[in-house]
Design an enzyme around this catalytic site. Structure first.
Site, PDB file in Angstrom:
ATOM      1  N   CYS B  96      -5.991   5.751   6.614  1.00 27.59           N
ATOM      2  CA  CYS B  96      -6.045   4.317   6.930  1.00 27.59           C
ATOM      3  C   CYS B  96      -5.003   3.977   8.004  1.00 27.59           C
ATOM      4  O   CYS B  96      -5.170   4.356   9.155  1.00 27.59           O
ATOM      5  CB  CYS B  96      -5.876   3.503   5.656  1.00 27.59           C
ATOM      6  N   HIS B 219      -9.868   5.821   1.621  1.00 24.30           N
ATOM      7  CA  HIS B 219      -8.669   6.174   0.850  1.00 24.30           C
ATOM      8  C   HIS B 219      -8.981   7.219  -0.219  1.00 24.30           C
ATOM      9  O   HIS B 219      -9.377   6.849  -1.334  1.00 24.30           O
ATOM     10  CB  HIS B 219      -8.117   4.936   0.149  1.00 24.30           C
ATOM     11  N   GLU B 221      -6.895   8.857  -1.972  1.00 25.61           N
ATOM     12  CA  GLU B 221      -5.930   8.758  -3.089  1.00 25.61           C
ATOM     13  C   GLU B 221      -6.335   7.662  -4.071  1.00 25.61           C
ATOM     14  O   GLU B 221      -5.760   7.558  -5.152  1.00 25.61           O
ATOM     15  CB  GLU B 221      -4.516   8.505  -2.532  1.00 25.61           C
TER      16      GLU B 221
END
Lengths: 981, 255
Positions: B96, B219, B221
């Site tokens: 990002c 993302h 994560e």
């Protein structure tokens, strides 16, 4: 020294998004002229730079050559007056001097990294406008391009050659004559200097200084006004109230203490060793136990008046401010999620029907949402729960509630500043922004507020606060300070005043770092500049603390010392400018004595229309603004940052169904979850504020229980927003709802842990005939709830999962259409407002929780606005499935003779403590056992055909009957469309 | 004791650092947070690590443009160190905001070959997207065919300088991650919101030529735990999240 301007345009072939936004906005606000527009963003750089250097900065730092082109020239140069295409007039919009301009600050720092020096930077927006006459152009500037409260508009070439940076300040001690004044003069002083104190308060101050044989200095007077303001001391609700209702009279010495605080104390005593509250109504936020290692804290604040004047900045700093509450609680909690609840006038209100001096609700809404978005997202805190309510009475006075939940190591839950500690300010610098915010927010708004109180508006800088947050959590873990509090309303005055209340403090105002020169000592003391915290740092830790701050680029400055004098002493360049006794400051305020009357409104029975089309009614409710999907708002918020998201605000097979509450895991290595929900029913308040409050509590609890929260571990917060409580009836309606809070929370065993009130939410203006008109908001109580769940894998969502499963209604439907959304769409008045059967509610929550814990429930949805019909429709479209419902199976207390109304009630009544649950067939027995003793009916089944089919089964005498049958797609469309901006 | 160490670079406004470190740790690495000021003071510490990760957030508030100020700092002071770090066979991941920084600093692609700019919708959006990976041209994506991950950004639209550049990147197999429909189709036009920002060629992630640097807008994560999946309550199988594969790939590369 040259003032350079860099204009940055979208390159050929790239969209001009800024221009598109303006054109869309102008259409909404009734500027129907056809005109064309080109937009640029830009920078003004002041410094010893040559053209080549500025070109370099423009190309490498300020613009993106893949998608943008630039025009670089000194201000005044012809190149800047040439439109990029066509003809057209140029309009510049710049922040007013002194208004926070975060991008300019960042740019200035980044330019220094290029080894170039500029003395000042300011951002600007530039618009080339073709084919628009003077009058609509002016309207466009005023309504769309700029906000007078913070921005200046220059039509034509820029008319200045340098950026002003404030002027030198020449110290002069100012005393204000108070001792000799008569009552009328005292009140004049209170108004003219924006102290907004009452006569009794002014007289008390006068007596105090008469005894001291001197007049107060200006800063002493300001300090007292801040400390005694409604905003800081909650003097009305925490004051003496003589309350009368048809049941009789009741006298409160301290209304809040005897209702909302009292119930928590009683519950804590009942819980004994099982008490899970840690600190309530004491610190900046309420604290409760989470697990063996952590406590959790929650606070909700309002920022209504600033948001009315400047929606973006008001909401921005509203969220920024409430984040500092958990951060300033105990020794500093780490924020883990935000909430936001807004009340606006309907966004489709015609512009010409608004009172003068009011921003259009659509613009207010867009500004508020952007403000929360930009602050929350930049802080890296997920915004996970909220609501939006619409009512025309919010037109002059929108409501903006922002909340923040934080997590705090158990050992860091208490603070105690020590005599001898330094008073340290950390974070942002002090400027002229927000002067008089505390006293301003305690008064009502009027059509000239914008000009009088513009200084009270602030713009936040989230990154300053994020840096502050990072540093504080590190310093907390290293144990470098003994106390912390936020600099909110009232600035240093409140922060130091509160923190040093038990000790005494000396503050050296000239030491405070300033954004620009020229602030007087009083302005420094009361400025409400954002992103500042005040800490109490033991001298032995100062060096390490300062080094830590420096290493992350955060400014920390000693501005005074806590000294055991019991006095608040302020100095500027070693000259004493204030010397107040802490006792007078904190306990000297004369008690506010108010009268409160509650007269129940005469209730007329609700007259139902003779013909009711159930499908159309359902579609209309789904498409009404309060119920309609808020995805336009929700998706602009990052609701997943921090990586703990479990139940998102939008759920279901297409990720777009309305979740009842949010669930997050604040500790990534643990399965334990926090559940966040809310409840609010301003429409019920028009009928009875007692039942409005009771319903709001029930709704907030329901929302949490519906996703799996343990009802024994839910903490509540109250936020009262009311009109002018100097009117006994207005205060009466508030006291009545506080009594409800006491009684319902007591019955449920659910503690309140924190709260806040905002009174005087009224807007006044002169109508065409010169007559003063007042718009008062409806009584609006927000109940926020924070629940817990032991293992998030046991949570459920509201979307239907599988065809063939059974549908149960838990809880009883009563004839309670008063204040309902059904009556709203049909313009009906009167009727019974929904009540809460508290013991029944408690049993229902406990039983349903048992069922959810034992994995007997596949989907669960709270029944609220629009009743059973809306709950069923939402569950269907969220799951991409259909349902068949048999109304005759719905548990209800309606008798047969209520027949013509019965179906309407069963479908749309908004009775409390009800849920709609999906249960797999093989769990039928288990579910019914778990719900034993709680009214509960098997009312239907989940269908694979996406259709909502509502029937009455044959009773032997009458044949089966289809009441309503509708495709789920059409219901979903009605729900998605209204706010799909 | 894990043998693979990750430097998680923090800057003012970085905010996905904790959960990204958590993901790397779940994958078996040791993660250390380093503030950019410390790296500027002592760039010599970088070779102590095998992986450099620039996590998501709003570095310096995304003031001026997303990732721009941190990108300038890297370009002005750390470009060489990062170049050497990559040449030594190490990995760099930008998620990002980290992707925005990598692309604007010229670390990932040639200077000004491409950029990430405002979403076509003109606003920040948080939503889940289907992604198709080209699998074997980047270490992080090895063996991964499809991903389901969230995006959360305002400036994620991938734009190239010209069509030649796009052709070259495509030929070099650098356009390694693309927004797709639920079936995994990612060529031709993928409509909003499946392509959530209007990226050219549906590009969601880009590799450098070595295949050891990856920049991506989604993302990973945020999809580690089964309960991260937005429809986990509908699913029978509560398997670990798609994103964890990417972190495991990075750690496995050194084992």
């Amino acid at each position: 020294m040259t003032l350079w301007e860099i204009d940055i345009y979208p390159a050929e072939g790239q969209p001009d998004l800024a221009a598109e936004r303006v054109l869309a906005g102008s259409e909404d606000l009734g500027i129907h002229h056809q005109f064309s527009l080109t937009a640029a963003r830009g920078f003004l750089l002041q410094g010893e730079l040559d053209a080549e250097q500025v070109e370099c900065l423009a190309g490498q730092l300020l613009s993106d050559e893949v998608v943008e082109t630039t025009v670089v020239a000194p201000v005044g140069d012809q190149r800047l007056q040439t439109p990029p295409r066509g003809t057209g007039r140029v309009v510049h919009v710049l922040p007013k001097p002194g208004v926070t301009d975060p991008v300019a600050d960042s740019a200035q720092a980044a330019i220094a990294d290029f080894q170039l020096n500029v003395s000042a930077v300011r951002t600007l927006r530039k618009y080339w406008i073709e084919d628009l006459e003077d009058v609509p152009l002016q309207r466009l500037c005023q309504k769309i391009l700029a906000n007078d409260a913070i921005e200046q508009v220059v039509v034509g070439p820029l008319d200045f050659k340098e950026l002003t940076l404030g002027s030198d300040y020449v110290f002069q001690l100012i005393t204000t004559k108070v001792c000799e004044l008569n009552d009328q003069q005292l009140m004049q002083l209170s108004r003219e200097t924006q102290l907004y104190l009452s006569l009794a308060e002014m007289q008390t101050i006068q007596e105090h200084f008469q005894k001291l044989n001197r007049d107060p200095t200006d800063v002493e007077l300001e300090t007292v006004a801040q400390t005694w303001s409604e905003h800081c001391s909650h003097k009305t609700l925490a004051g003496r109230i003589a309350y009368r209702d048809p049941q009789g009279e009741r006298r409160f010495e301290n209304m809040l203490r005897e209702t909302i605080f009292a119930v928590t104390q009683e519950i804590r005593q009942q819980l004994g060793p099982q008490d899970w509250c840690v600190s309530v109504f004491e610190d900046n936020a309420g604290i409760v136990r989470f697990d063996d290692d952590f406590n959790v804290v929650f606070k909700v604040e309002t920022h209504n008046h600033p948001s009315a004047l400047e929606p973006y900045g008001g909401a921005n700093t509203g969220l920024g401010g409430v984040i500092r509450d958990p951060l300033g609680t105990g020794l500093g909690a780490k924020p883990v999620c935000n909430t936001d609840v807004f009340c606006f006038a309907p966004p489709d209100t015609p512009a010409d029907s608004l009172p003068p001096g009011v921003l259009h609700p659509r613009r207010v809404m867009q500004g508020v949402v952007s403000g929360v978005r930009d602050y929350g997202n930049r802080m890296g805190i997920p915004t996970v729960n909220g609501a939006i309510y619409f009512d025309e009475r919010y037109s002059g006075n929108p409501l903006v509630y922002c909340g923040n939940v934080g997590i705090l190591p158990r050992s860091k839950s208490h603070k105690e500043p020590q005599a001898g500690d330094w008073v340290v300010t950390v974070g942002g610098r002090t400027g002229r922004d927000g002067i008089h915010g505390a006293t301003f927010s305690s008064t009502e708004l009027h059509s000239e507020s914008e000009t009088v109180s513009g200084g009270a508006v602030q713009i936040g800088n989230a990154i300053t606060e994020k840096m502050l947050l990072d540093v504080i959590l590190e310093a907390r873990d290293r144990g470098l300070y003994s106390a912390i509090t936020d600099c909110g309303a009232g600035g240093f005055s409140s922060a130091v005043g509160e923190m040093g209340e038990e000790i005494g403090a000396e503050v050296w105002l000239d030491k405070a770092p300033l954004k620009y020169e020229g602030l007087s000592y009083t302005e420094i003391w009361i400025s409400e500049a954002q992103e500042r915290m005040v800490l109490s740092v033991p001298p032995a830790n100062w060096e390490e603390f300062q080094k830590l701050c420096q290493s992350e680029g955060v400014e920390a400055t000693i501005i005074g010392k806590f000294v055991p004098t019991g006095r608040l002493q302020l100095k500027y360049n070693d000259v004493e400018v204030a010397d107040l006794s802490m006792t007078f400051l904190h306990q000297g305020r004369p008690p506010v004595v108010r009268e409160a009357i509650y007269q129940p409104p005469s209730t007329a029975p609700l007259q139902l229309p003779s013909q009711i089309n159930y499908v159309e009614s359902l579609q209309q409710i789904l498409g009404s603004l309060n119920v309609a999907s808020k995805h336009w708002v929700i998706r602009q918020y990052d609701h997943e940052v921090q990586g703990g998201s479990v139940i998102k605000p939008l759920v279901g097979i297409s990720n777009d169904g309305p979740s009842d509450a949010a669930v997050v895991r604040p500790v990534l290595s643990s399965r334990r979850g926090l559940v966040i929900g809310c409840g609010m029913n301003p429409r019920y308040g028009d009928l009875d504020t007692y039942h409005m409050a009771a319903s709001a509590i029930d709704e907030a609890m329901r929302n949490c229980v519906a996703v799996g929260a343990d009802p024994e571990r839910i903490a509540l917060l109250d936020n009262f927003c009311w009109g002018n409580t100097e009117r006994p009836e207005t205060l009466g309606s508030l006291v009545r709802s506080a009594i409800a809070c006491y009684e319902v929370a007591q019955g449920l065993g659910t503690p309140f842990i924190s709260g806040k009130d905002s009174l005087n939410n009224e807007f006044s203006y002169l109508d065409e005939n010169g007559k003063r008109q007042v718009i008062s908001i409806p009584p609006t109580l927000l109940i926020s709830a924070m629940g817990q769940v032991a293992d998030v894998l046991n949570c459920v969502t509201m979307d239907l999962k599988e065809s063939g499963n059974l549908l149960y209604q838990v809880g009883v439907t009563k004839q309670e259409l008063g204040g309902s959304h059904f009556s709203m769409i049909h313009n009906l008045t009167g009727g019974n407002v929904p009540r809460v059967d508290v013991p029944q509610a408690k049993r229902t929550f406990a039983a349903l929780h048992r069922a959810i814990q034992n994995n007997l429930v596949r989907a669960c949805h709270d029944m609220s606005e629009g009743g059973l019909a809306v709950a069923a429709a939402e569950m269907c479209f969220a799951g991409g499935l259909g349902a068949e419902l048999y109304l005759n199976q719905v548990p209800s207390d309606l008798s047969q003779d209520e027949m013509p109304q019965q179906n309407t009630c069963l479908l749309f009544s908004e009775s409390n403590s009800r849920f709609l649950c999906e249960v797999p067939r093989n769990k039928e027995k288990g579910f019914e056992q778990a719900l034993e003793g709680v009214p509960c009916g098997k009312i239907g089944t989940v269908q694979s055909t996406a259709e909502l089919n509502i029937q009455i089964e044959s009773d032997g005498k009458h044949p089966a009957q289809t009441i309503a049958r509708v495709k789920v797609d059409s219901l979903k469309k009605a729900w998605l469309t209204p706010l799909d901006w | 004791m894990p043998s693979v160490t990750v430097l998680i670079l923090r800057a003012p406004g970085t905010n996905c650092d904790r959960e990204t470190a958590f993901a790397f740790e779940r994958a078996g690495a040791l993660a250390k947070f380093v503030h950019v000021n410390r790296l500027l003071e002592n760039p010599g510490q970088l070779p102590d690590f095998q992986i450099l990760c620039l996590p998501g957030g709003f570095s310096y508030g995304d003031d001026i443009a997303a990732g721009r100020i941190l990108a300038c700092q890297i370009k002005n002071h750390l470009a060489e160190v990062l170049h050497e770090f990559r040449e030594a066979g190490n990995l760099i991941l930008g998620i990002c905001n980290g992707f925005q920084v990598l692309i604007k600093s010229g670390i990932l692609l040639d200077d000004a070959a491409a950029t990430l700019t405002w979403n076509d919708s003109g606003k920040f959006e948080d939503r889940w997207v289907h992604l198709k990976s080209s699998q074997n041209s980047n270490v992080f994506l090895e063996g991964v065919d499809k991903f389901y991950l969230p995006i959360a950004h305002a400036e994620g639209k991938f734009v190239v300088r010209d069509t030649d550049t796009l052709g070259t990147l495509d030929q070099n197999c650098q356009l390694v991650l693309r927004y797709a429909d639920p079936e995994g189709r990612c060529d031709g036009v993928i409509e909003y919101p499946q392509n959530p920002n209007g990226s050219v060629a549906n590009v969601a992630g880009v590799s450098d030529q070595s295949g050891r640097i990856l920049g991506m807008m989604p993302h990973p994560e945020r999809h580690i735990d089964p309960t991260h999946h937005p429809q986990w309550t509908r699913r029978k199988n509560q398997a670990e999240g798609d994103g964890l594969r990417l972190f495991r790939n990075a750690v496995r590369y050194f084992e």
